[in-house]
Motif scaffolding. Structure first.
Motif, PDB file in Angstrom:
ATOM      1  N   GLU A 124      14.325  41.766  69.968  1.00 50.25           N
ATOM      2  CA  GLU A 124      15.684  41.637  70.190  1.00 50.25           C
ATOM      3  C   GLU A 124      15.974  42.744  71.161  1.00 50.25           C
TER       4      GLU A 124
ATOM      5  N   VAL B 227      28.641  38.310  65.611  1.00 48.70           N
ATOM      6  CA  VAL B 227      28.146  39.353  66.342  1.00 48.70           C
ATOM      7  C   VAL B 227      27.221  38.533  67.423  1.00 48.70           C
TER       8      VAL B 227
ATOM      9  N   GLU C 235      24.959  33.836  68.236  1.00 52.36           N
ATOM     10  CA  GLU C 235      26.090  34.283  67.798  1.00 52.36           C
ATOM     11  C   GLU C 235      25.840  34.135  66.191  1.00 52.36           C
TER      12      GLU C 235
ATOM     13  N   THR D 170      23.502  38.645  69.466  1.00 49.59           N
ATOM     14  CA  THR D 170      22.236  39.149  69.523  1.00 49.59           C
ATOM     15  C   THR D 170      21.587  38.414  70.757  1.00 49.59           C
TER      16      THR D 170
ATOM     17  N   TRP E 242      32.431  41.175  76.132  1.00 49.16           N
ATOM     18  CA  TRP E 242      31.887  41.546  74.881  1.00 49.16           C
ATOM     19  C   TRP E 242      31.408  42.857  74.816  1.00 49.16           C
TER      20      TRP E 242
ATOM     21  N   ARG F 227      30.022  42.637  70.003  1.00 50.47           N
ATOM     22  CA  ARG F 227      31.253  41.715  69.652  1.00 50.47           C
ATOM     23  C   ARG F 227      32.133  41.653  70.666  1.00 50.47           C
TER      24      ARG F 227
ATOM     25  N   ARG G 187      24.456  51.425  76.042  1.00 44.36           N
ATOM     26  CA  ARG G 187      25.681  50.748  75.689  1.00 44.36           C
ATOM     27  C   ARG G 187      25.752  49.599  76.441  1.00 44.36           C
TER      28      ARG G 187
ATOM     29  N   ARG H 188      21.933  43.943  70.775  1.00 41.11           N
ATOM     30  CA  ARG H 188      22.173  44.013  69.457  1.00 41.11           C
ATOM     31  C   ARG H 188      23.796  44.369  69.299  1.00 41.11           C
ATOM     32  N   ASN H 189      24.275  43.946  67.948  1.00 36.29           N
ATOM     33  CA  ASN H 189      25.621  44.236  67.662  1.00 36.29           C
ATOM     34  C   ASN H 189      26.634  44.140  68.727  1.00 36.29           C
TER      35      ASN H 189
ATOM     36  N   GLY I  98      27.661  47.046  71.518  1.00 32.40           N
ATOM     37  CA  GLY I  98      26.441  47.103  70.998  1.00 32.40           C
ATOM     38  C   GLY I  98      25.554  47.754  71.864  1.00 32.40           C
ATOM     39  N   GLU I  99      24.244  47.484  71.955  1.00 30.62           N
ATOM     40  CA  GLU I  99      23.081  48.274  72.795  1.00 30.62           C
ATOM     41  C   GLU I  99      22.141  47.236  73.167  1.00 30.62           C
TER      42      GLU I  99
END
Length: 167
Positions: free
Chosen positions: A107, A73, A69, A75, A119, A113, A134, A110-111, A122-123
């Motif tokens: 990675e 965010v 984190e 990852t 959570w 939240r 997603r 990603r992204n 992101g992707e």
């Protein structure tokens, strides 16, 4: 009888305070810890940590992903494989900046939240086929497993894997 209590209190308080003060001071250091314990127990588990992914065809542990984190965010980074002899090559099917990058260190999340106890937003990258989805992450109440849902459009159209926290 209740009228005498307000009259006696101003007289008794100066006598009782010296006796009660040491007891109050002795209990004071324990008060913050006692108040913090219920809050700590209520803190929901987080996806942050190292996880073992699952091979969907065999159902066996396959890879190691570390979720970190930064500024709220999440990852997820591939740290290695759990399959003996599996080559750690390049992600030749991956899109964009991840194309032809080494799979170890890639990675794949990603992204992401926080949204309550889950959570998302992101992707998720599947390095086997280069497709991105997603993502929604839901840790179990004990924090030992993580439901990882990859989907297209809405969560209804997707699939879920259960990852196990690495020892």
């Amino acid at each position: 009888m209740h009228r005498t209590v307000p009259r006696l209190l101003p007289r008794l308080l100066p006598r009782l305070l010296p006796r009660l003060l040491p007891l109050l001071l002795a209990a004071a250091p324990a008060a913050p810890a006692a108040m913090a314990t219920p809050l700590a127990a209520q803190t929901p588990p987080t996806p942050v940590g190292t996880w073992h992914t699952v091979d969907e065809t065999t159902g066996k542990p396959r890879g190691i992903v570390e979720i970190v984190e930064r500024n709220g965010v999440l990852t997820g980074i591939i740290r290695g494989t759990l399959v003996p002899g599996e080559p750690e090559g390049l992600c030749d099917k991956c899109p964009g900046d991840r194309r032809n990058q080494p799979i170890t260190g890639l990675e794949m999340i990603r992204n992401v939240r926080r949204d309550g106890n889950t959570w998302g937003g992101g992707e998720l990258l599947d390095p086997d086929n280069g497709k991105t989805y997603r993502i929604k992450l839901t840790p179990s109440p004990d924090g030992r497993t993580l439901e990882v849902r990859g989907f297209i459009g809405i969560s209804l159209f997707g699939r879920t894997q259960t990852w196990r926290r690495a020892p």
